[in-house]
Design a protein around this motif. Structure first.
Motif, PDB file in Angstrom:
ATOM      1  N   GLY A  37       7.579  20.538  -1.705  1.00  0.00           N
ATOM      2  CA  GLY A  37       6.714  19.399  -1.455  1.00  0.00           C
ATOM      3  C   GLY A  37       7.033  18.273  -2.417  1.00  0.00           C
ATOM      4  N   ALA A  38       6.785  17.043  -1.966  1.00  0.00           N
ATOM      5  CA  ALA A  38       7.079  15.858  -2.762  1.00  0.00           C
ATOM      6  C   ALA A  38       5.834  14.996  -2.873  1.00  0.00           C
ATOM      7  CB  ALA A  38       8.200  15.048  -2.109  1.00  0.00           C
ATOM      8  N   VAL A  39       5.392  14.743  -4.090  1.00  0.00           N
ATOM      9  CA  VAL A  39       4.362  13.733  -4.325  1.00  0.00           C
ATOM     10  C   VAL A  39       5.115  12.449  -4.631  1.00  0.00           C
ATOM     11  CG1 VAL A  39       2.432  12.992  -5.757  1.00  0.00           C
ATOM     12  CG2 VAL A  39       2.648  15.397  -5.119  1.00  0.00           C
ATOM     13  N   ILE A  40       4.907  11.457  -3.775  1.00  0.00           N
ATOM     14  CA  ILE A  40       5.582  10.165  -3.863  1.00  0.00           C
ATOM     15  C   ILE A  40       4.526   9.124  -4.221  1.00  0.00           C
ATOM     16  CG2 ILE A  40       6.866   8.414  -2.572  1.00  0.00           C
ATOM     17  CD1 ILE A  40       7.721  10.807  -0.684  1.00  0.00           C
ATOM     18  N   GLY A  45       0.730   3.155  -8.073  1.00  0.00           N
ATOM     19  CA  GLY A  45       0.299   4.467  -8.550  1.00  0.00           C
ATOM     20  C   GLY A  45      -0.467   5.282  -7.532  1.00  0.00           C
ATOM     21  N   ARG A  46      -0.394   4.897  -6.256  1.00  0.00           N
ATOM     22  CA  ARG A  46      -1.063   5.650  -5.199  1.00  0.00           C
ATOM     23  C   ARG A  46      -0.093   6.666  -4.606  1.00  0.00           C
ATOM     24  NH1 ARG A  46      -2.635   1.111  -1.170  1.00  0.00           N
ATOM     25  NH2 ARG A  46      -0.425   0.754  -1.584  1.00  0.00           N
ATOM     26  N   ALA A  47      -0.636   7.803  -4.164  1.00  0.00           N
ATOM     27  CA  ALA A  47       0.177   8.879  -3.610  1.00  0.00           C
ATOM     28  C   ALA A  47       0.219   8.794  -2.089  1.00  0.00           C
ATOM     29  CB  ALA A  47      -0.384  10.232  -4.031  1.00  0.00           C
ATOM     30  N   PHE A  48       1.393   9.050  -1.531  1.00  0.00           N
ATOM     31  CA  PHE A  48       1.601   9.041  -0.088  1.00  0.00           C
ATOM     32  C   PHE A  48       1.181  10.389   0.494  1.00  0.00           C
ATOM     33  CE2 PHE A  48       4.248   9.940   3.637  1.00  0.00           C
ATOM     34  CZ  PHE A  48       4.054   8.791   4.386  1.00  0.00           C
ATOM     35  N   ALA A  49       0.474  10.344   1.610  1.00  0.00           N
ATOM     36  CA  ALA A  49       0.155  11.563   2.360  1.00  0.00           C
ATOM     37  C   ALA A  49       0.204  11.226   3.836  1.00  0.00           C
ATOM     38  CB  ALA A  49      -1.218  12.107   1.982  1.00  0.00           C
ATOM     39  N   GLN A  50       0.513  12.229   4.617  1.00  0.00           N
ATOM     40  CA  GLN A  50       0.548  12.072   6.070  1.00  0.00           C
ATOM     41  C   GLN A  50      -0.398  13.097   6.685  1.00  0.00           C
ATOM     42  OE1 GLN A  50       4.707  12.409   6.890  1.00  0.00           O
ATOM     43  NE2 GLN A  50       4.910  14.317   5.775  1.00  0.00           N
ATOM     44  N   ARG A  51      -1.026  12.674   7.784  1.00  0.00           N
ATOM     45  CA  ARG A  51      -1.961  13.571   8.460  1.00  0.00           C
ATOM     46  C   ARG A  51      -1.181  14.420   9.456  1.00  0.00           C
ATOM     47  NH1 ARG A  51      -7.431  13.897   9.195  1.00  0.00           N
ATOM     48  NH2 ARG A  51      -7.891  11.806   8.476  1.00  0.00           N
ATOM     49  N   TRP A  63      -4.568  16.316   5.807  1.00  0.00           N
ATOM     50  CA  TRP A  63      -3.613  15.503   5.060  1.00  0.00           C
ATOM     51  C   TRP A  63      -2.642  16.425   4.332  1.00  0.00           C
ATOM     52  CZ3 TRP A  63      -3.152  10.508   5.936  1.00  0.00           C
ATOM     53  CH2 TRP A  63      -4.247   9.819   6.458  1.00  0.00           C
ATOM     54  N   ASP A  64      -1.408  15.981   4.192  1.00  0.00           N
ATOM     55  CA  ASP A  64      -0.374  16.787   3.554  1.00  0.00           C
ATOM     56  C   ASP A  64       0.595  15.869   2.820  1.00  0.00           C
ATOM     57  OD1 ASP A  64       1.089  19.044   2.870  1.00  0.00           O
ATOM     58  OD2 ASP A  64       1.768  19.477   4.902  1.00  0.00           O
ATOM     59  N   ILE A  65       1.261  16.408   1.815  1.00  0.00           N
ATOM     60  CA  ILE A  65       2.342  15.680   1.173  1.00  0.00           C
ATOM     61  C   ILE A  65       3.614  15.901   1.995  1.00  0.00           C
ATOM     62  CG2 ILE A  65       1.321  15.714  -1.135  1.00  0.00           C
ATOM     63  CD1 ILE A  65       3.177  18.084  -1.812  1.00  0.00           C
ATOM     64  N   VAL A  66       4.634  15.157   1.703  1.00  0.00           N
ATOM     65  CA  VAL A  66       5.920  15.317   2.378  1.00  0.00           C
ATOM     66  C   VAL A  66       6.537  16.635   1.927  1.00  0.00           C
ATOM     67  CG1 VAL A  66       8.244  14.351   2.576  1.00  0.00           C
ATOM     68  CG2 VAL A  66       6.256  12.829   2.517  1.00  0.00           C
ATOM     69  N   GLY A  67       7.106  17.371   2.851  1.00  0.00           N
ATOM     70  CA  GLY A  67       7.781  18.609   2.479  1.00  0.00           C
ATOM     71  C   GLY A  67       7.866  19.556   3.643  1.00  0.00           C
ATOM     72  N   ASP A 140      -1.170   7.407   4.872  1.00  0.00           N
ATOM     73  CA  ASP A 140      -1.896   6.467   4.026  1.00  0.00           C
ATOM     74  C   ASP A 140      -1.460   6.683   2.586  1.00  0.00           C
ATOM     75  OD1 ASP A 140      -3.612   4.392   3.360  1.00  0.00           O
ATOM     76  OD2 ASP A 140      -5.372   5.320   4.259  1.00  0.00           O
ATOM     77  N   TRP A 141      -1.865   5.762   1.738  1.00  0.00           N
ATOM     78  CA  TRP A 141      -1.634   5.847   0.297  1.00  0.00           C
ATOM     79  C   TRP A 141      -2.975   6.104  -0.364  1.00  0.00           C
ATOM     80  CZ3 TRP A 141       3.169   5.988  -1.654  1.00  0.00           C
ATOM     81  CH2 TRP A 141       4.214   5.567  -0.822  1.00  0.00           C
TER      82      TRP A 141
END
Length: 179
Positions: A37-40, A45-51, A63-67, A140-141
């Motif tokens: 997983g990647a926290v981007i 300073g906001r983290a990216f997540a995708q639903r 919601w999930d992080i990239v990976g 979203d961020w």
């Protein structure tokens, strides 16, 4: 793969991924199932997540992080670069820190998984991720004020993404987004 540079998912002529000193990279044993997983973070300073799409077997509409999964024989950082490219269209540029390794079992019958999550920097247009729309329904961020949204549609005890992002935001310093 050297300790400070890795060719992640590309030929050496395409690009190199910087790996900060001290970043640990576990080596999967034969027969183990791994995910990365990647926290981007963006420049604010906001983290990216995708639903995740509502029809996904694991964690639907959460919601999930990239990976994602690591292919048999694939190095973890190669899988990380591949997943970032597949899920966002961005390119892994720098691996800053291993955030942790966890072990979990999903309800999809795949059994025990090991997951290594990293704080990374990417290159690409952070305002226009190229999502895999069949697998994700939005993005979203998330800054500190938006963190409660990361618990949406999650059962109690399934707040791993929320907790990981919250801990990362508390400890992140400096610029760690994309370019």
């Amino acid at each position: 793969m050297s300790s400070d540079h890795a060719h992640a998912g590309a030929s050496p002529d395409e690009y190199e991924v910087a790996v900060d000193p001290g970043v640990q990279v576990p080596v999967p044993r034969a027969g183990e199932v791994w995910a990365v997983g990647a926290v981007i973070l963006d420049p604010a300073g906001r983290a990216f997540a995708q639903r995740r799409a509502p029809d996904r077997r694991l964690f639907p509409d959460c919601w999930d992080i990239v990976g994602g999964h690591v292919e048999p024989g694939e190095a973890l950082l190669d899988a990380l670069a591949r997943e970032i490219g597949e899920e966002t269209g961005w390119r892994l540029r720098r691996v800053r820190r291993l955030l942790g390794v966890s072990t979990w079992t999903g309800d999809d019958g795949a059994g025990l998984r090991h997951e290594a999550d990293y704080l990374v920097e990417v290159a690409g247009d952070l305002d226009r991720p190229a999502l895999e729309w069949a697998k994700h329904s939005g993005y979203d961020w998330f800054g500190p004020a938006e963190l409660p949204r990361l618990k949406e549609n999650c059962a109690p005890g399934e707040y791993f993404i929320h907790d990981l992002v919250a801990a990362t935001l508390r400890t992140a310093s400096g610029r760690s987004g994309g370019s």
